[in-house]
Design a protein around this motif. Structure first.
Motif, PDB file in Angstrom:
ATOM      1  N   ASP A 223       0.852  -1.193   0.000  1.00 54.73           N
ATOM      2  CA  ASP A 223       0.000   0.000   0.000  1.00 54.73           C
ATOM      3  C   ASP A 223       0.887   1.241   0.000  1.00 54.73           C
ATOM      4  OD1 ASP A 223      -2.002   1.835   0.145  1.00 54.73           O
ATOM      5  OD2 ASP A 223      -2.839   1.141   2.046  1.00 54.73           O
ATOM      6  N   ALA A 224       1.231   1.704  -1.196  1.00 51.64           N
ATOM      7  CA  ALA A 224       2.126   2.849  -1.357  1.00 51.64           C
ATOM      8  C   ALA A 224       1.320   4.140  -1.275  1.00 51.64           C
ATOM      9  CB  ALA A 224       2.851   2.757  -2.693  1.00 51.64           C
ATOM     10  N   LYS A 225       1.677   5.018  -0.337  1.00 49.73           N
ATOM     11  CA  LYS A 225       0.917   6.239  -0.091  1.00 49.73           C
ATOM     12  C   LYS A 225       1.351   7.407  -0.965  1.00 49.73           C
ATOM     13  CE  LYS A 225      -1.406   4.360   3.283  1.00 49.73           C
ATOM     14  NZ  LYS A 225      -2.837   4.002   3.102  1.00 49.73           N
ATOM     15  N   CYS A 226       2.617   7.429  -1.359  1.00 48.80           N
ATOM     16  CA  CYS A 226       3.139   8.561  -2.126  1.00 48.80           C
ATOM     17  C   CYS A 226       4.382   8.112  -2.878  1.00 48.80           C
ATOM     18  CB  CYS A 226       3.459   9.747  -1.207  1.00 48.80           C
ATOM     19  SG  CYS A 226       4.611   9.347   0.129  1.00 48.80           S
ATOM     20  N   ILE A 227       4.803   8.938  -3.835  1.00 50.82           N
ATOM     21  CA  ILE A 227       5.961   8.567  -4.650  1.00 50.82           C
ATOM     22  C   ILE A 227       6.669   9.831  -5.122  1.00 50.82           C
ATOM     23  CG2 ILE A 227       4.671   8.472  -6.828  1.00 50.82           C
ATOM     24  CD1 ILE A 227       6.320   5.850  -7.408  1.00 50.82           C
ATOM     25  N   ALA A 228       7.990   9.773  -5.210  1.00 51.99           N
ATOM     26  CA  ALA A 228       8.797  10.906  -5.667  1.00 51.99           C
ATOM     27  C   ALA A 228      10.063  10.372  -6.316  1.00 51.99           C
ATOM     28  CB  ALA A 228       9.143  11.832  -4.505  1.00 51.99           C
ATOM     29  N   ILE A 229      10.754  11.237  -7.052  1.00 53.59           N
ATOM     30  CA  ILE A 229      11.979  10.855  -7.756  1.00 53.59           C
ATOM     31  C   ILE A 229      13.060  11.863  -7.419  1.00 53.59           C
ATOM     32  CG2 ILE A 229      13.018  10.479 -10.026  1.00 53.59           C
ATOM     33  CD1 ILE A 229      10.118   9.796 -10.972  1.00 53.59           C
ATOM     34  N   ASP A 230      14.227  11.381  -6.985  1.00 57.02           N
ATOM     35  CA  ASP A 230      15.280  12.306  -6.575  1.00 57.02           C
ATOM     36  C   ASP A 230      16.145  12.717  -7.761  1.00 57.02           C
ATOM     37  OD1 ASP A 230      17.256  10.340  -7.017  1.00 57.02           O
ATOM     38  OD2 ASP A 230      17.351   9.749  -4.905  1.00 57.02           O
ATOM     39  N   ASN A 231      17.145  13.537  -7.489  1.00 59.40           N
ATOM     40  CA  ASN A 231      17.975  14.095  -8.559  1.00 59.40           C
ATOM     41  C   ASN A 231      18.849  13.054  -9.248  1.00 59.40           C
ATOM     42  OD1 ASN A 231      16.812  16.448  -7.726  1.00 59.40           O
ATOM     43  ND2 ASN A 231      18.661  17.350  -6.864  1.00 59.40           N
ATOM     44  N   ASP A 232      19.032  11.901  -8.603  1.00 63.78           N
ATOM     45  CA  ASP A 232      19.778  10.799  -9.212  1.00 63.78           C
ATOM     46  C   ASP A 232      18.853   9.774  -9.859  1.00 63.78           C
ATOM     47  OD1 ASP A 232      22.304  11.792  -8.442  1.00 63.78           O
ATOM     48  OD2 ASP A 232      22.011  11.001  -6.414  1.00 63.78           O
ATOM     49  N   GLN A 233      17.569  10.131  -9.958  1.00 59.85           N
ATOM     50  CA  GLN A 233      16.545   9.294 -10.581  1.00 59.85           C
ATOM     51  C   GLN A 233      16.225   8.033  -9.783  1.00 59.85           C
ATOM     52  OE1 GLN A 233      14.771  10.667 -13.292  1.00 59.85           O
ATOM     53  NE2 GLN A 233      16.023  12.287 -12.392  1.00 59.85           N
ATOM     54  N   ASN A 234      16.525   8.049  -8.491  1.00 57.90           N
ATOM     55  CA  ASN A 234      16.033   6.995  -7.618  1.00 57.90           C
ATOM     56  C   ASN A 234      14.547   7.224  -7.348  1.00 57.90           C
ATOM     57  OD1 ASN A 234      18.616   5.671  -7.085  1.00 57.90           O
ATOM     58  ND2 ASN A 234      19.116   7.516  -5.919  1.00 57.90           N
ATOM     59  N   ILE A 235      13.797   6.142  -7.221  1.00 59.08           N
ATOM     60  CA  ILE A 235      12.370   6.214  -6.945  1.00 59.08           C
ATOM     61  C   ILE A 235      12.162   6.059  -5.444  1.00 59.08           C
ATOM     62  CG2 ILE A 235      10.101   5.324  -7.560  1.00 59.08           C
ATOM     63  CD1 ILE A 235      11.855   6.334  -9.934  1.00 59.08           C
ATOM     64  N   TRP A 236      11.421   6.992  -4.842  1.00 57.28           N
ATOM     65  CA  TRP A 236      11.125   6.946  -3.414  1.00 57.28           C
ATOM     66  C   TRP A 236       9.633   6.720  -3.213  1.00 57.28           C
ATOM     67  CZ3 TRP A 236      14.676   7.213   0.573  1.00 57.28           C
ATOM     68  CH2 TRP A 236      15.987   7.543   0.212  1.00 57.28           C
ATOM     69  N   VAL A 237       9.307   5.774  -2.343  1.00 54.82           N
ATOM     70  CA  VAL A 237       7.916   5.418  -2.084  1.00 54.82           C
ATOM     71  C   VAL A 237       7.663   5.483  -0.584  1.00 54.82           C
ATOM     72  CG1 VAL A 237       6.163   3.611  -2.281  1.00 54.82           C
ATOM     73  CG2 VAL A 237       7.858   3.919  -4.105  1.00 54.82           C
ATOM     74  N   GLY A 238       6.595   6.167  -0.198  1.00 54.80           N
ATOM     75  CA  GLY A 238       6.225   6.249   1.208  1.00 54.80           C
ATOM     76  C   GLY A 238       5.138   5.256   1.549  1.00 54.80           C
ATOM     77  N   THR A 239       5.272   4.605   2.701  1.00 58.21           N
ATOM     78  CA  THR A 239       4.283   3.636   3.172  1.00 58.21           C
ATOM     79  C   THR A 239       4.052   3.853   4.667  1.00 58.21           C
ATOM     80  OG1 THR A 239       5.716   1.827   3.942  1.00 58.21           O
ATOM     81  CG2 THR A 239       5.365   2.004   1.558  1.00 58.21           C
ATOM     82  N   ASP A 240       3.171   3.052   5.237  1.00 64.06           N
ATOM     83  CA  ASP A 240       2.947   3.091   6.686  1.00 64.06           C
ATOM     84  C   ASP A 240       4.045   2.373   7.455  1.00 64.06           C
ATOM     85  OD1 ASP A 240       0.611   4.556   6.534  1.00 64.06           O
ATOM     86  OD2 ASP A 240      -0.674   2.778   6.398  1.00 64.06           O
ATOM     87  N   PHE A 241       4.990   1.778   6.731  1.00 64.36           N
ATOM     88  CA  PHE A 241       6.078   1.043   7.368  1.00 64.36           C
ATOM     89  C   PHE A 241       7.439   1.584   6.937  1.00 64.36           C
ATOM     90  CE2 PHE A 241       2.420  -1.694   7.501  1.00 64.36           C
ATOM     91  CZ  PHE A 241       2.474  -2.257   8.767  1.00 64.36           C
ATOM     92  N   GLY A 242       7.483   2.868   6.638  1.00 65.43           N
ATOM     93  CA  GLY A 242       8.730   3.503   6.261  1.00 65.43           C
ATOM     94  C   GLY A 242       8.761   3.887   4.791  1.00 65.43           C
ATOM     95  N   ALA A 243       9.931   4.324   4.342  1.00 64.16           N
ATOM     96  CA  ALA A 243      10.129   4.739   2.953  1.00 64.16           C
ATOM     97  C   ALA A 243      11.051   3.756   2.250  1.00 64.16           C
ATOM     98  CB  ALA A 243      10.726   6.137   2.896  1.00 64.16           C
ATOM     99  N   CYS A 244      10.806   3.551   0.957  1.00 67.07           N
ATOM    100  CA  CYS A 244      11.636   2.662   0.150  1.00 67.07           C
ATOM    101  C   CYS A 244      12.281   3.447  -0.983  1.00 67.07           C
ATOM    102  CB  CYS A 244      10.802   1.534  -0.444  1.00 67.07           C
ATOM    103  SG  CYS A 244      10.419   0.217   0.709  1.00 67.07           S
ATOM    104  N   LYS A 245      13.538   3.131  -1.261  1.00 70.38           N
ATOM    105  CA  LYS A 245      14.244   3.713  -2.401  1.00 70.38           C
ATOM    106  C   LYS A 245      14.557   2.616  -3.411  1.00 70.38           C
ATOM    107  CE  LYS A 245      18.684   4.646  -2.323  1.00 70.38           C
ATOM    108  NZ  LYS A 245      20.008   5.277  -2.062  1.00 70.38           N
ATOM    109  N   PHE A 246      14.241   2.892  -4.677  1.00 71.51           N
ATOM    110  CA  PHE A 246      14.525   1.944  -5.754  1.00 71.51           C
ATOM    111  C   PHE A 246      15.533   2.583  -6.693  1.00 71.51           C
ATOM    112  CE2 PHE A 246      13.194   0.065  -9.974  1.00 71.51           C
ATOM    113  CZ  PHE A 246      13.738  -1.193  -9.734  1.00 71.51           C
ATOM    114  N   ASN A 247      16.693   1.945  -6.850  1.00 72.45           N
ATOM    115  CA  ASN A 247      17.759   2.502  -7.685  1.00 72.45           C
ATOM    116  C   ASN A 247      17.766   1.932  -9.095  1.00 72.45           C
ATOM    117  OD1 ASN A 247      18.766  -0.074  -7.387  1.00 72.45           O
ATOM    118  ND2 ASN A 247      20.577   0.525  -6.207  1.00 72.45           N
ATOM    119  N   GLY A 248      16.694   1.252  -9.448  1.00 70.44           N
ATOM    120  CA  GLY A 248      16.607   0.620 -10.753  1.00 70.44           C
ATOM    121  C   GLY A 248      16.883  -0.861 -10.702  1.00 70.44           C
ATOM    122  N   THR A 249      17.469  -1.296  -9.585  1.00 70.08           N
ATOM    123  CA  THR A 249      17.791  -2.713  -9.425  1.00 70.08           C
ATOM    124  C   THR A 249      17.251  -3.274  -8.118  1.00 70.08           C
ATOM    125  OG1 THR A 249      19.834  -2.399 -10.699  1.00 70.08           O
ATOM    126  CG2 THR A 249      19.655  -4.411  -9.384  1.00 70.08           C
TER     127      THR A 249
END
Length: 397
Positions: free
Chosen positions: A76-102
């Motif tokens: 259940d992803a509550k929000c999403i953003a992309i940083d300057n290095d194009q990592n994907i950030w996802v907010g949840t009720d159990f913390g934040a996740c960063k996806f670097n493409g791999t």
């Protein structure tokens, strides 16, 4: 399945014709779930969607889905953003996740996050990642966490929106205590006591010298805090007062995502500076629950809804001649060369962007202006006629 609806209208106030196409995407097309909480666009123009069943990406052709099976901490992803290095950030009720493409990496309160309930993520120009949570504000600078709560001067720990103003102030929206500005050292709170229409703030955008604040009971606009210029509710032109998000498009128009309740269906309202225009399912908008808005590299708008995603393709046709007698220019809108014609006593011609920065000047003998290097958006042709300052709008697309 994907559904395309064309909707055309003439926007007289902006002196140009705009053709808008609405395209719907749902789980039938590859979206992991139709309940979409957030949307973001990366530098390759790939769209990323936070849904209640995982994260989906769409490159224009192929859909890809990520869930806990791939490393996401919670579906259940509550929000999403992309940083300057194009990592994907996802907010949840159990913390934040960063996806670097791999790989996916989870950050929680054990790692330095102020609270695991992440409601919104934003990235500033310096590349710092800002997290709005149910327990305060966190800022991640590389590997260093900095946290702020009411103990540090915040008006509330329940925050749900972050926006970075051109003035270098950060605006922080709360669930029920208005919003705050933060200059890097101290917080200043604004609420209904200052004229804000409602304290449940949902989003904040900047348009020229205006700051727009949306709430669950309408929208407030101000130009010089804390002097409020105007409050807007449904009777002023909004489709409904429960505004979930806002966006300023490349033509300077403001879009409002209207949430639904048990009585009225939601939709989209656009304000072009003069007219309020509403779009619902009848015009091709997906569903009745509007949630978040994002703009892609081409200036098209993506709408996260409770029934899938809507892409609004903004194109321009039928450019019209400016209707001022003594200074005219065409085509408008334009993305190439603008031709000018002068009559009477016209001096001091300049072109400024929506922030007031002068980007070009013309002499009385100049008859054309090459705008191929201009970024898409709203500009102003400023000049003096018979000792009277005047201004006209120019749209670059």
């Amino acid at each position: 399945m994907k559904k395309i609806t064309a909707f055309c209208l003439l926007l007289v106030a902006m002196s140009g014709g705009f053709s808008q196409t609405f395209t719907a995407y749902t789980s039938d097309d590859g979206l992991v779930d139709n309940w979409v909480n957030g949307v973001a666009v990366d530098s390759d123009n790939v769209k990323w969607f936070a849904t209640q069943s995982g994260v989906s990406s769409f490159d224009g052709t192929t859909w890809t889905t990520y869930t806990t099976a791939d490393g996401l901490v919670y579906n259940d992803a509550k929000c999403i953003a992309i940083d300057n290095d194009q990592n994907i950030w996802v907010g949840t009720d159990f913390g934040a996740c960063k996806f670097n493409g791999t790989t996916w990496t989870t950050y929680s309160s054990a790692d330095g996050l102020v609270n695991d309930g992440v409601t919104y993520i934003a990235v500033n120009q310096d590349g710092k990642i800002w997290f709005a949570t149910y327990g305060g504000l966190s800022i991640l600078d590389g590997t260093t966490w900095t946290n702020y709560t009411t103990l540090d001067g915040m008006s509330s720990d329940l925050i749900n929106f972050i926006a970075f103003a051109p003035s270098d102030l950060t605006y922080i929206g709360t669930f029920g205590d208005g919003f705050m500005t933060f200059d890097g050292s101290s917080f200043v709170a604004y609420n209904t006591d200052n004229g804000l229409i409602d304290n449940a703030v949902t989003s904040i955008v900047f348009e020229g010298s205006n700051v727009w604040v949306s709430t669950l009971y309408g929208v407030s606009r101000f130009t010089d805090e804390p002097s409020w210029a105007q409050n807007y509710i449904a009777t002023d032109g909004l489709y409904y007062a429960m505004v979930r998000d806002m966006l300023v498009d490349d033509f300077g128009h403001i879009w409002f995502a209207i949430y639904a309740d048990y009585i009225l269906e939601g939709g989209l309202t656009k304000y072009n500076g003069t007219d309020w225009i509403t779009y619902t399912q009848d015009q091709g908008v997906t569903g009745v629950i509007m949630k978040r808005l994002a703009k892609d590299i081409n200036g098209n708008i993506w709408v996260a809804t409770g029934d899938g995603v809507t892409e609004i393709n903004l194109s321009v046709n039928a450019p019209l001649l400016s209707d001022h007698d003594n200074l005219t220019f065409f085509p408008n809108p334009s993305n190439d060369v603008v031709n000018f014609s002068f009559a009477g006593n016209i001096t001091g011609i300049s072109v400024s962007d929506i922030s007031g920065n002068i980007v070009a000047t013309l002499s009385g003998t100049d008859k054309n202006l090459d705008i191929t290097g201009f970024a898409p958006g709203l500009y102003f042709i400023n000049y003096i006629e018979n000792n009277t300052p005047k201004s006209q709008k120019l749209v670059v697309y």
